[in-house]
Motif scaffolding. Structure first.
Motif, PDB file in Angstrom:
ATOM      1  N   LEU A  53     -13.779  35.528 -35.761  1.00 20.31           N
ATOM      2  CA  LEU A  53     -12.397  35.137 -35.476  1.00 20.31           C
ATOM      3  C   LEU A  53     -12.120  35.318 -33.988  1.00 20.31           C
ATOM      4  CD1 LEU A  53     -10.328  36.732 -38.377  1.00 20.31           C
ATOM      5  CD2 LEU A  53     -10.705  34.299 -37.944  1.00 20.31           C
ATOM      6  N   THR A  54     -11.642  34.274 -33.354  1.00 16.10           N
ATOM      7  CA  THR A  54     -11.319  34.383 -31.922  1.00 16.10           C
ATOM      8  C   THR A  54      -9.993  33.699 -31.664  1.00 16.10           C
ATOM      9  OG1 THR A  54     -12.577  32.365 -31.584  1.00 16.10           O
ATOM     10  CG2 THR A  54     -13.661  34.421 -30.968  1.00 16.10           C
ATOM     11  N   PHE A  55      -9.356  34.126 -30.598  1.00 15.17           N
ATOM     12  CA  PHE A  55      -8.121  33.456 -30.203  1.00 15.17           C
ATOM     13  C   PHE A  55      -8.024  33.488 -28.684  1.00 15.17           C
ATOM     14  CE2 PHE A  55      -5.916  37.370 -29.127  1.00 15.17           C
ATOM     15  CZ  PHE A  55      -6.542  38.316 -29.920  1.00 15.17           C
ATOM     16  N   SER A  56      -7.188  32.609 -28.152  1.00 12.94           N
ATOM     17  CA  SER A  56      -7.067  32.526 -26.698  1.00 12.94           C
ATOM     18  C   SER A  56      -5.770  33.183 -26.246  1.00 12.94           C
ATOM     19  CB  SER A  56      -7.063  31.067 -26.268  1.00 12.94           C
ATOM     20  OG  SER A  56      -5.972  30.405 -26.880  1.00 12.94           O
ATOM     21  N   GLN A  57      -5.756  33.668 -25.015  1.00 15.02           N
ATOM     22  CA  GLN A  57      -4.549  34.233 -24.437  1.00 15.02           C
ATOM     23  C   GLN A  57      -4.309  33.523 -23.120  1.00 15.02           C
ATOM     24  OE1 GLN A  57      -6.088  38.313 -25.169  1.00 15.02           O
ATOM     25  NE2 GLN A  57      -3.934  38.836 -25.400  1.00 15.02           N
ATOM     26  N   ASP A  58      -3.148  32.913 -22.983  1.00 14.45           N
ATOM     27  CA  ASP A  58      -2.897  32.227 -21.714  1.00 14.45           C
ATOM     28  C   ASP A  58      -2.343  33.181 -20.657  1.00 14.45           C
ATOM     29  OD1 ASP A  58      -0.278  32.582 -22.433  1.00 14.45           O
ATOM     30  OD2 ASP A  58       0.261  30.458 -22.415  1.00 14.45           O
ATOM     31  N   GLY A  59      -2.050  34.403 -21.064  1.00 17.83           N
ATOM     32  CA  GLY A  59      -1.618  35.407 -20.096  1.00 17.83           C
ATOM     33  C   GLY A  59      -0.140  35.327 -19.757  1.00 17.83           C
ATOM     34  N   LYS A  60       0.481  34.187 -20.042  1.00 15.82           N
ATOM     35  CA  LYS A  60       1.897  34.052 -19.709  1.00 15.82           C
ATOM     36  C   LYS A  60       2.756  34.658 -20.797  1.00 15.82           C
ATOM     37  CE  LYS A  60       1.155  29.729 -17.452  1.00 15.82           C
ATOM     38  NZ  LYS A  60       0.773  28.645 -18.316  1.00 15.82           N
ATOM     39  N   ARG A  61       2.487  34.224 -22.031  1.00 14.78           N
ATOM     40  CA  ARG A  61       3.240  34.791 -23.145  1.00 14.78           C
ATOM     41  C   ARG A  61       2.269  35.499 -24.072  1.00 14.78           C
ATOM     42  NH1 ARG A  61       8.681  31.480 -24.156  1.00 14.78           N
ATOM     43  NH2 ARG A  61       8.181  31.761 -26.324  1.00 14.78           N
ATOM     44  N   LEU A  62       2.837  36.296 -24.990  1.00 15.75           N
ATOM     45  CA  LEU A  62       1.991  37.099 -25.875  1.00 15.75           C
ATOM     46  C   LEU A  62       1.182  36.210 -26.812  1.00 15.75           C
ATOM     47  CD1 LEU A  62       4.674  39.688 -26.987  1.00 15.75           C
ATOM     48  CD2 LEU A  62       2.715  40.133 -25.482  1.00 15.75           C
ATOM     49  N   ALA A  63      -0.053  36.626 -27.095  1.00 21.07           N
ATOM     50  CA  ALA A  63      -0.818  35.971 -28.157  1.00 21.07           C
ATOM     51  C   ALA A  63      -0.395  36.620 -29.478  1.00 21.07           C
ATOM     52  CB  ALA A  63      -2.307  36.154 -27.935  1.00 21.07           C
ATOM     53  N   PRO A  64       0.083  35.828 -30.445  1.00 20.24           N
ATOM     54  CA  PRO A  64       0.548  36.418 -31.707  1.00 20.24           C
ATOM     55  C   PRO A  64      -0.558  37.217 -32.409  1.00 20.24           C
ATOM     56  CG  PRO A  64       0.420  33.999 -31.846  1.00 20.24           C
ATOM     57  CD  PRO A  64       0.255  34.365 -30.419  1.00 20.24           C
ATOM     58  N   GLU A  65      -1.807  36.730 -32.297  1.00 20.02           N
ATOM     59  CA  GLU A  65      -2.924  37.436 -32.949  1.00 20.02           C
ATOM     60  C   GLU A  65      -3.079  38.835 -32.361  1.00 20.02           C
ATOM     61  OE1 GLU A  65      -3.094  34.549 -31.319  1.00 20.02           O
ATOM     62  OE2 GLU A  65      -4.165  33.006 -32.444  1.00 20.02           O
ATOM     63  N   ALA A  66      -2.873  38.946 -31.026  1.00 24.97           N
ATOM     64  CA  ALA A  66      -3.024  40.242 -30.366  1.00 24.97           C
ATOM     65  C   ALA A  66      -1.915  41.198 -30.824  1.00 24.97           C
ATOM     66  CB  ALA A  66      -2.987  40.059 -28.853  1.00 24.97           C
ATOM     67  N   VAL A  67      -0.727  40.660 -31.054  1.00 27.21           N
ATOM     68  CA  VAL A  67       0.381  41.502 -31.532  1.00 27.21           C
ATOM     69  C   VAL A  67      -0.006  42.086 -32.895  1.00 27.21           C
ATOM     70  CG1 VAL A  67       2.783  41.499 -32.315  1.00 27.21           C
ATOM     71  CG2 VAL A  67       2.124  40.193 -30.261  1.00 27.21           C
ATOM     72  N   ILE A  68      -0.557  41.262 -33.763  1.00 26.80           N
ATOM     73  CA  ILE A  68      -0.906  41.748 -35.113  1.00 26.80           C
ATOM     74  C   ILE A  68      -2.056  42.744 -35.052  1.00 26.80           C
ATOM     75  CG2 ILE A  68      -1.805  41.041 -37.363  1.00 26.80           C
ATOM     76  CD1 ILE A  68       0.028  38.577 -37.061  1.00 26.80           C
TER      77      ILE A  68
END
Lengths: 160, 580
Positions: free
Chosen positions: B353-368
């Motif tokens: 499982l991977t997800f991207s982070q654009d750095g500007k706004r929060l990645a929802p996956e990272a919050v969880i």
């Protein structure tokens, strides 16, 4: 293929609507439904005729079985059993046509229930196919009204 | 001794061990609320909407395993329960829902606040009753509790005409009742169990596929023993999550539309799919003709109608999952599956499982993932949509009955009232509703219920300003035409928004922080990754107040992997940005 399913159900209010709702809600095909109380006044027998492929019929039986008010589900399709339907047919009949209609009725063992100046009411009992055959024969005399009871069925006794 | 129907009702609830009643009063149920006013053993939780009451009873039931109970008035009170009942019915949750009804002589006359609730609720309940005689009241209540919690559980509705509630009658409440048309099978057929053990021993690429039935039957422990004995890997439906620890090496995670690569590949190549307490939903199977094409299928379920409905089953076993697995355990041997296990490890490594982070706004996956770190033993409820799928994929569930989610009906607005019910039933646990900014607004009024009952429920809103899952489909399959999915859209927005969100959009409405404060809850807003953990830790300190955290997440984040509806489940789409 048509399947004949006999149900023993609690004689509670709303049972018929539970069954009818199951068929409409799940998109099953219900050809006829009849209900009448059994020897036990708390139990009603309901006879269904429904159409569908084997897997659909299998689902129908399982879903019927899940209804709490249904005590027993019996598929009479492949079981030795007796099937009957009753029809009351009002045909146009001038006095000079009565004789012919009596004759045809005799062949099908239909009974003449009522005779008036320009019509007759006939009662015929038998398999749905027999009733279909009778109505097509009697059709030329112009059927004014027809009421069919829907199929009822009962398992034959054991032969041994 | 003669007592009123309302008094008998209260006695019956006490005899059933009911401690909590979720409800909302109205004209015809005043007699019951009057008795409850001086009844110390039953705590009434007054929700702000009848739908909230049913979802709360549902969350209470799913998280504790006990039957949830609610009481509402006739007419609109009763019709407002329908979505809650349908939600519970789909996911087999034991609820007894009592509705008031107009007096018997008024029924059918279009009386004020009359509704044919037995007729309306028939397709969305396991069974329902209209009480027409005071002498039947005790028996019907007993039957309702019996039906709700046994066999395949489900909601049962009991409609109570007001004159029956007032009528004096017998106080007797039966110990047990028999219902002759209802005899659920619990023990598995021994012949089928022998066949199962044999088939599993022969298999070279076997796979377990588990669902909500593991939670309901309490089979998690015996199932884990079976996995450890046989070493057969496990995939899970959404409802099965928590039945087996997410971080266990044999767990491949969720399968289906948003399933993991390893899970979907394993199902596509398995030679023996062993399904337990699950129903082969279309979101699981995708294209049925390409689902598990090489597999013999074994299926355990307590509901015969769930077996062989969507896929052909070679060995069906009707009964209770726990009892059957216990029957099966001693017969099982570990099959020789070394190559298969190696292949599975390869799939796991190919596409984790991977997800991207654009750095500007929060990645929802990272919050969880952070929620999972900070609160590893929480009970998680979800709303429906992207929030639900991210919670399922990224929270590390390791105990049964810890994910409360509307799997079958997919009810937005379920999660928050369900969290309230779960917190009532589990006062010492952390309960978190993972929500979207759209879903939370469907039952936001229950903030008052949570605040006044001093329930420290945490609501984590993943706020992307969209009805995110529908927007994702519009992005992928409707050429990015975001029709009616932007929650910031105002009357002055251009008819065809230029699809570059966030440039000149109206301010987000409502302001969730201020809204929380208006309800005397704690409101926080988090916009940066480094603030996520501190905010959650702060929220964890609240003991008497609900906490609402508005996580401002990336607006157009998508849930991946994804299989388009009706496509074979090994045809997965991945996050292109994450792979670059």
């Amino acid at each position: 293929m048509n399947h004949i399913i006999s149900l023993l159900v609690e004689n509670h209010q709303g049972v018929l609507s539970r069954i009818a709702g199951l068929f409409s809600g799940r998109g099953y095909n219900l050809a006829s439904i009849t209900a009448g109380v059994t020897m036990d006044p708390e139990i009603t027998r309901i006879t269904l005729v429904c159409e569908g492929e084997d897997d659909v019929i299998d689902q129908i039986k399982k879903q019927l079985h899940k209804l709490i008010d249904i005590i027993k589900v019996i598929d009479l399709t492949d079981v030795p059993s007796l099937h009957r339907e009753l029809a009351l047919i009002k045909v146009k009949a001038k006095p000079d046509q009565r004789g012919e209609i009596f004759q045809v009725s005799d062949v099908f063992r239909a009974k003449v229930m009522d005779v008036s100046m320009d019509s007759m009411v006939l009662e015929v009992t038998g398999s749905p196919e027999k009733i279909d055959a009778f109505t097509s024969i009697i059709q030329p005399y112009h059927i004014q009204e027809i009421a069919r009871s829907g199929l009822i069925a009962v398992e034959r006794g054991k032969k041994q | 001794m003669k007592i009123s129907g309302a008094e008998l009702f209260t006695q019956a609830l006490k005899r059933e061990g009911v401690k909590h009643l979720f409800g909302f009063p109205g004209g015809v149920v005043i007699p019951i609320f009057d008795v409850l006013f001086s009844e110390p053993e039953i705590r009434v939780i007054l929700t702000r909407h009848e739908q909230g009451a049913v979802h709360a009873a549902d969350g209470y039931a799913r998280s504790t395993g006990r039957t949830g109970v609610c009481l509402v008035t006739s007419g609109p009170g009763a019709t407002n329960t329908i979505t809650g009942l349908a939600t519970a019915n789909f996911d087999a949750v034991p609820i007894v829902c009592f509705t008031g009804q107009v007096a018997r002589k008024m029924i059918g006359n279009d009386a004020f606040q009359e509704a044919d609730i037995v007729g309306i609720s028939r397709p969305v309940t396991k069974h329902n009753y209209l009480v027409t005689d005071r002498k039947d009241l005790a028996k019907i209540i007993k039957q309702a509790f019996t039906l709700a919690s046994s066999g395949k559980p489900g909601p049962v509705l009991v409609d109570l005409p007001v004159d029956i509630l007032k009528e004096e009658g017998d106080s007797h409440y039966p110990e047990s009742v028999t219902i002759r048309g209802y005899n659920p099978v619990t023990k598995g057929h021994p012949g089928q169990i022998k066949k199962t053990a044999h088939a599993l021993g022969q298999a070279r690429k076997p796979l377990f596929y588990v669902g909500g039935g593991i939670h309901i039957s309490g089979a998690a422990d015996i199932f884990r023993k079976i996995v450890e004995k046989t070493r057969v890997p496990v995939v899970s439906s959404l409802m099965g999550i928590g039945a087996f620890p997410s971080d266990h090496p044999k767990n491949l995670g969720m399968l289906g539309m948003h399933g993991t690569y390893a899970a979907n590949m394993a199902v596509t190549h398995t030679d023996l799919l062993f399904a337990i307490g699950t129903r082969f939903d279309d979101r699981v199977t995708g294209d049925l003709s390409k689902f598990a094409p090489e597999a013999r299928i074994i299926h355990i379920d307590i509901d015969p109608a769930a077996i062989a409905r969507n896929v052909p089953v070679e060995i069906p076993i009707v009964g209770d999952a726990r009892i059957i697995l216990e029957q099966l355990y001693t017969l099982l041997k570990s099959p020789s599956i070394e190559d298969w296990l190696k292949q599975i490890v390869k799939w796991k490594e190919e596409h984790p499982l991977t997800f991207s982070q654009d750095g500007k706004r929060l990645a929802p996956e990272a919050v969880i993932k952070t929620i999972s770190d900070v609160f590893p033993d929480a009970i998680i409820s979800t709303e429906v949509g992207q929030n639900q799928m991210w919670a399922a994929l990224y929270y590390n569930f390791h105990k049964p009955r810890t994910l409360l989610t509307s799997g079958g009906l997919g009810t937005m607005g379920y999660g928050f009232p369900a969290a309230i019910g779960a917190q009532i039933g589990n006062p010492d646990r952390t309960v978190i509703d993972i929500a979207g900014d759209g879903s939370i607004q469907m039952n936001i009024q229950e903030l008052a219920t949570a605040a006044l009952n001093e329930l420290p429920v945490i609501v984590a809103i993943l706020n992307n300003g969209y009805l995110g899952m529908v927007r994702q489909w519009q992005e992928l399959f409707f050429n990015r035409r975001y029709s009616s999915t932007c929650l910031q859209r105002g009357v002055n927005c251009p008819p065809n928004c230029d699809q570059k969100p966030g440039q000149v959009c109206p301010p987000y409405t409502p302001d969730f922080v201020k809204l929380a404060e208006a309800y005397r809850a704690i409101g926080m807003r988090v916009t940066r990754m480094e603030d996520v953990r501190p905010a959650l830790k702060e929220a964890g300190k609240s003991k008497t107040k609900p906490v609402l955290i508005d996580f401002i997440v990336e607006r157009e984040a998508n849930v991946f992997p994804m299989v388009p509806a009706g496509v074979a489940i090994n045809k997965m789409m991945f996050d292109k940005r994450a792979q670059e």
